[in-house]
Write a protein that holds these residues in place. Structure first.
Motif, PDB file in Angstrom:
ATOM      1  N   VAL A 137       5.517   6.836 -32.438  1.00 43.80           N
ATOM      2  CA  VAL A 137       5.850   5.310 -32.638  1.00 43.80           C
ATOM      3  C   VAL A 137       5.135   4.612 -31.836  1.00 43.80           C
ATOM      4  CG1 VAL A 137       7.638   3.717 -33.145  1.00 43.80           C
ATOM      5  CG2 VAL A 137       8.028   6.061 -33.788  1.00 43.80           C
ATOM      6  N   THR A 138       4.481   3.651 -32.116  1.00 41.53           N
ATOM      7  CA  THR A 138       4.000   2.725 -31.230  1.00 41.53           C
ATOM      8  C   THR A 138       4.343   1.250 -31.548  1.00 41.53           C
ATOM      9  OG1 THR A 138       1.720   3.949 -31.172  1.00 41.53           O
ATOM     10  CG2 THR A 138       1.624   1.720 -30.186  1.00 41.53           C
ATOM     11  N   VAL A 139       4.793   0.506 -30.506  1.00 38.38           N
ATOM     12  CA  VAL A 139       5.336  -0.793 -30.712  1.00 38.38           C
ATOM     13  C   VAL A 139       4.700  -1.765 -29.751  1.00 38.38           C
ATOM     14  CG1 VAL A 139       7.300  -2.266 -30.693  1.00 38.38           C
ATOM     15  CG2 VAL A 139       7.643   0.264 -31.349  1.00 38.38           C
ATOM     16  N   LEU A 140       4.097  -2.564 -30.263  1.00 36.25           N
ATOM     17  CA  LEU A 140       3.225  -3.770 -29.438  1.00 36.25           C
ATOM     18  C   LEU A 140       2.576  -2.964 -28.572  1.00 36.25           C
ATOM     19  CD1 LEU A 140       6.098  -6.094 -28.569  1.00 36.25           C
ATOM     20  CD2 LEU A 140       4.454  -6.528 -30.371  1.00 36.25           C
ATOM     21  N   GLY A 141       1.675  -2.182 -29.098  1.00 39.65           N
ATOM     22  CA  GLY A 141       0.723  -1.189 -28.268  1.00 39.65           C
ATOM     23  C   GLY A 141       1.131  -0.061 -27.188  1.00 39.65           C
ATOM     24  N   ARG A 142       2.418   0.043 -27.145  1.00 37.10           N
ATOM     25  CA  ARG A 142       3.379   0.897 -26.285  1.00 37.10           C
ATOM     26  C   ARG A 142       3.851   2.202 -27.149  1.00 37.10           C
ATOM     27  NH1 ARG A 142       4.679  -1.688 -21.551  1.00 37.10           N
ATOM     28  NH2 ARG A 142       5.070   0.322 -20.616  1.00 37.10           N
TER      29      ARG A 142
ATOM     30  N   VAL B  40       1.689  -4.569 -35.132  1.00 39.44           N
ATOM     31  CA  VAL B  40       2.519  -4.665 -33.909  1.00 39.44           C
ATOM     32  C   VAL B  40       3.446  -3.180 -33.870  1.00 39.44           C
ATOM     33  CG1 VAL B  40       2.559  -7.189 -33.975  1.00 39.44           C
ATOM     34  CG2 VAL B  40       4.242  -5.974 -35.576  1.00 39.44           C
ATOM     35  N   VAL B  41       3.707  -2.720 -35.394  1.00 40.51           N
ATOM     36  CA  VAL B  41       4.220  -1.350 -35.044  1.00 40.51           C
ATOM     37  C   VAL B  41       3.348  -0.176 -35.707  1.00 40.51           C
ATOM     38  CG1 VAL B  41       6.191  -0.206 -36.400  1.00 40.51           C
ATOM     39  CG2 VAL B  41       6.656  -2.396 -35.429  1.00 40.51           C
ATOM     40  N   GLU B  42       3.145   1.027 -35.424  1.00 40.72           N
ATOM     41  CA  GLU B  42       2.305   1.910 -35.934  1.00 40.72           C
ATOM     42  C   GLU B  42       3.186   3.211 -35.975  1.00 40.72           C
ATOM     43  OE1 GLU B  42      -2.382   1.696 -35.544  1.00 40.72           O
ATOM     44  OE2 GLU B  42      -1.315   1.031 -33.616  1.00 40.72           O
TER      45      GLU B  42
ATOM     46  N   LEU C  48      14.425   5.286 -39.508  1.00 37.59           N
ATOM     47  CA  LEU C  48      13.147   4.728 -39.289  1.00 37.59           C
ATOM     48  C   LEU C  48      13.242   3.513 -38.402  1.00 37.59           C
ATOM     49  CD1 LEU C  48       9.942   4.916 -39.728  1.00 37.59           C
ATOM     50  CD2 LEU C  48      10.119   3.653 -41.709  1.00 37.59           C
ATOM     51  N   SER C  49      14.276   2.679 -38.967  1.00 40.15           N
ATOM     52  CA  SER C  49      14.254   1.303 -38.129  1.00 40.15           C
ATOM     53  C   SER C  49      14.623   1.330 -36.639  1.00 40.15           C
ATOM     54  CB  SER C  49      15.110   0.161 -38.895  1.00 40.15           C
ATOM     55  OG  SER C  49      16.268   0.614 -38.937  1.00 40.15           O
ATOM     56  N   GLN C  50      15.595   2.486 -36.336  1.00 34.72           N
ATOM     57  CA  GLN C  50      16.285   2.868 -35.212  1.00 34.72           C
ATOM     58  C   GLN C  50      15.243   3.434 -34.313  1.00 34.72           C
ATOM     59  OE1 GLN C  50      19.367   5.224 -36.736  1.00 34.72           O
ATOM     60  NE2 GLN C  50      20.923   3.468 -36.816  1.00 34.72           N
ATOM     61  N   ALA C  51      14.333   4.329 -35.050  1.00 39.99           N
ATOM     62  CA  ALA C  51      13.165   4.953 -34.281  1.00 39.99           C
ATOM     63  C   ALA C  51      12.148   4.181 -33.641  1.00 39.99           C
ATOM     64  CB  ALA C  51      12.472   6.110 -35.113  1.00 39.99           C
ATOM     65  N   LEU C  52      12.149   2.675 -34.357  1.00 41.40           N
ATOM     66  CA  LEU C  52      11.232   1.583 -33.422  1.00 41.40           C
ATOM     67  C   LEU C  52      11.690   1.345 -32.190  1.00 41.40           C
ATOM     68  CD1 LEU C  52      10.524  -0.152 -36.884  1.00 41.40           C
ATOM     69  CD2 LEU C  52       9.366   1.573 -35.874  1.00 41.40           C
ATOM     70  N   GLY C  53      12.922   1.226 -32.138  1.00 42.99           N
ATOM     71  CA  GLY C  53      13.447   0.942 -30.681  1.00 42.99           C
ATOM     72  C   GLY C  53      14.019   2.202 -29.652  1.00 42.99           C
ATOM     73  N   ARG C  54      13.784   3.313 -30.242  1.00 42.70           N
ATOM     74  CA  ARG C  54      14.153   4.412 -29.568  1.00 42.70           C
ATOM     75  C   ARG C  54      15.684   4.201 -29.399  1.00 42.70           C
ATOM     76  NH1 ARG C  54      11.479   6.407 -24.211  1.00 42.70           N
ATOM     77  NH2 ARG C  54      13.392   5.989 -23.477  1.00 42.70           N
ATOM     78  N   MET C  55      16.171   4.178 -30.820  1.00 43.51           N
ATOM     79  CA  MET C  55      17.776   4.186 -30.767  1.00 43.51           C
ATOM     80  C   MET C  55      18.395   4.960 -31.542  1.00 43.51           C
ATOM     81  SD  MET C  55      17.694  -0.317 -30.596  1.00 43.51           S
ATOM     82  CE  MET C  55      19.673  -0.186 -30.469  1.00 43.51           C
TER      83      MET C  55
ATOM     84  N   PRO D 283       0.815  -8.685 -24.191  1.00 44.64           N
ATOM     85  CA  PRO D 283       0.666  -9.667 -25.507  1.00 44.64           C
ATOM     86  C   PRO D 283       0.099  -9.066 -26.904  1.00 44.64           C
ATOM     87  CG  PRO D 283      -0.805 -10.474 -23.863  1.00 44.64           C
ATOM     88  CD  PRO D 283       0.027  -9.209 -23.066  1.00 44.64           C
ATOM     89  N   THR D 284       0.421  -9.092 -27.927  1.00 40.99           N
ATOM     90  CA  THR D 284      -0.075  -8.726 -29.112  1.00 40.99           C
ATOM     91  C   THR D 284      -1.322  -9.112 -29.393  1.00 40.99           C
ATOM     92  OG1 THR D 284       2.038  -8.812 -29.917  1.00 40.99           O
ATOM     93  CG2 THR D 284       0.413  -8.635 -31.499  1.00 40.99           C
ATOM     94  N   VAL D 285      -2.483  -8.113 -29.647  1.00 39.31           N
ATOM     95  CA  VAL D 285      -3.768  -8.578 -29.918  1.00 39.31           C
ATOM     96  C   VAL D 285      -3.774  -9.034 -31.495  1.00 39.31           C
ATOM     97  CG1 VAL D 285      -5.961  -7.566 -30.158  1.00 39.31           C
ATOM     98  CG2 VAL D 285      -4.588  -6.813 -28.399  1.00 39.31           C
ATOM     99  N   PRO D 286      -4.218 -10.266 -31.807  1.00 36.47           N
ATOM    100  CA  PRO D 286      -4.221 -10.730 -33.064  1.00 36.47           C
ATOM    101  C   PRO D 286      -5.162  -9.582 -34.039  1.00 36.47           C
ATOM    102  CG  PRO D 286      -5.084 -12.436 -31.592  1.00 36.47           C
ATOM    103  CD  PRO D 286      -4.991 -11.136 -30.688  1.00 36.47           C
TER     104      PRO D 286
END
Length: 283
Positions: free
Chosen positions: A76-81, A11-13, A57-64, A4-7
Motif C-alpha cells: 500500500v503506497t499513500v502519497l508516495g510512501r 495518491v493511493v496505489e 481495504l479502506s483501513q489498510a490505507l491508513g494502516r489501521m 507533496p503530491t506529484v500532479p
C-alpha cells in the motif's frame, strides 16, 4: 513532513494486497490480491455487501487494520510512501497531516466526557491551527451547524446523530487532508439527513481539492455523487470503472445482483432518469 503530491501521480496505489483474519474457527481471507490506483482529486466509491472487504481495504490505507487482521502479501503506497515501511511516528504524521477519516458511528468516535469545543481544540492544536472561539464557530458554520456557539458547549450525548456527523466532518476537514476516507458515513442516519451529509462531504472535498474514498452500500447515492465506483466481492475487486458505466451496464454478475436488490422497480436506470429529470448535478 509528508512529501507533496506529484500532479497526475496516484495518491493511493494498492498492489496485489491480501489480508486475513485469524479467528477461532480458522483463517478468513478478507482481501485477495487487490490492486487499485486512485488519482488526485478523484471521488471514488467502494461498494459491496457486508464482508466483501471494502472496509478492510479502506483501513489498510491508513494502516489501521484490527489486530486480528494480518497482511499476507502486497503493498500500500499513500502519497508516495510505502505504508508498511513507515515507523510509528511517521504513520502518525501521515494520518494527522494528510489523511482525514469520517466514521460510520459519529457519536462513538467522540469522547463522551468532553465538550465538542474542547475536542475541536485538541484536534486542531497539534497541527498549529488557530483554536480561538471565532475560528471554532466558523468551522461549525462551515458544516451547516445551527447555533454553533451553543453546540460547542454540548457533550456528545446531547447532540443528534446528524450533528455528531457534522462535527466529525468539521474535525476531519479542519486538518486539510489530501485524502478523505469515509466509511459508511451516513449508515446510522435517516434519509433526509443522509442526503444533506453526503452533499456536505462532496462539497467540502471538491472545494479543498482532496481525494474522496467513500465506502458505501448505497448504490443510488454512489450514482448521485461519485465519478468512479469499485465493486468488491469476497475480498476481490470484481468491477471498476466510471459510475454510470458500471451501474447502468454492469459486466459482473455480482454487480447485477446488487442492482437487482435495490428497492426500485428497475434499479439504477430509473435513478439515472430521475436525476436527469430534476436537473440536479453533483456539486
Amino acid at each position: 513532513m509528508i512529501a507533496p503530491t506529484v500532479p497526475g501521480r496516484p495518491v493511493v496505489e494498492v498492489v496485489d494486497l491480501s489480508a486475513e483474519y485469524r479467528t477461532r474457527r480458522g483463517v478468513v481471507r478478507a482481501l485477495d490480491r487487490v490492486s487499485l490506483a486512485v488519482a488526485p482529486g478523484e471521488l471514488l466509491a467502494i461498494v459491496g455487501e457486508s464482508g466483501s472487504g471494502k472496509s478492510t481495504l479502506s483501513q489498510a490505507l491508513g494502516r489501521m487494520l484490527p489486530r486480528a487482521c494480518h497482511l499476507v502479501s502486497g503493498s500500500v503506497t499513500v502519497l508516495g510512501r510505502d505504508v508498511a515501511a513507515l515507523g510509528a511516528s511517521e504513520i502518525r504524521t501521515l494520518r494527522r497531516e494528510s489523511l482525514g477519516f469520517i466514521p460510520q458511528d459519529p457519536i462513538g468516535s467522540l469522547d463522551p466526557t468532553m465538550r465538542i469545543g474542547r475536542q475541536l481544540v485538541l484536534a486542531l492544536k497539534p497541527l498549529g491551527k488557530a483554536c480561538d472561539p471565532a475560528t471554532l464557530i466558523a468551522l461549525m458554520e462551515s458544516v451547516k451547524i445551527v447555533d454553533p456557539e451553543r453546540a460547542l458547549g454540548l457533550f456528545p450525548h446531547e447532540i443528534s446523530g446528524g450533528m455528531a456527523q457534522r462535527v466529525s466532518i468539521a474535525m476531519a476537514m479542519a486538518r486539510e487532508p489530501e485524502i478523505l476516507i469515509a466509511d459508511e458515513p451516513t449508515g446510522s442516519l435517516d434519509a433526509q439527513v443522509r442526503e444533506e451529509i453526503l452533499e456536505l462531504i462532496v462539497r467540502l472535498t471538491r472545494a479543498s481539492g482532496a481525494t474522496l474514498i467513500w465506502v458505501s452500500h448505497d448504490l443510488g447515492a454512489v450514482r448521485r455523487w461519485c465519478e468512479r465506483v469499485v465493486v468488491m466481492y469476497r475480498g476481490r475487486i470484481v468491477e471498476d470503472g466510471p459510475t454510470d458505466q458500471v451501474l447502468i451496464d454492469p459486466e459482473h454478475e455480482y454487480t447485477r445482483t446488487l442492482l437487482a436488490a435495490l428497492p426500485t422497480t428497475s434499479s439504477i436506470p430509473h435513478i439515472a432518469s430521475a436525476l436527469a429529470d430534476d436537473g440536479k448535478e453533483p456539486v
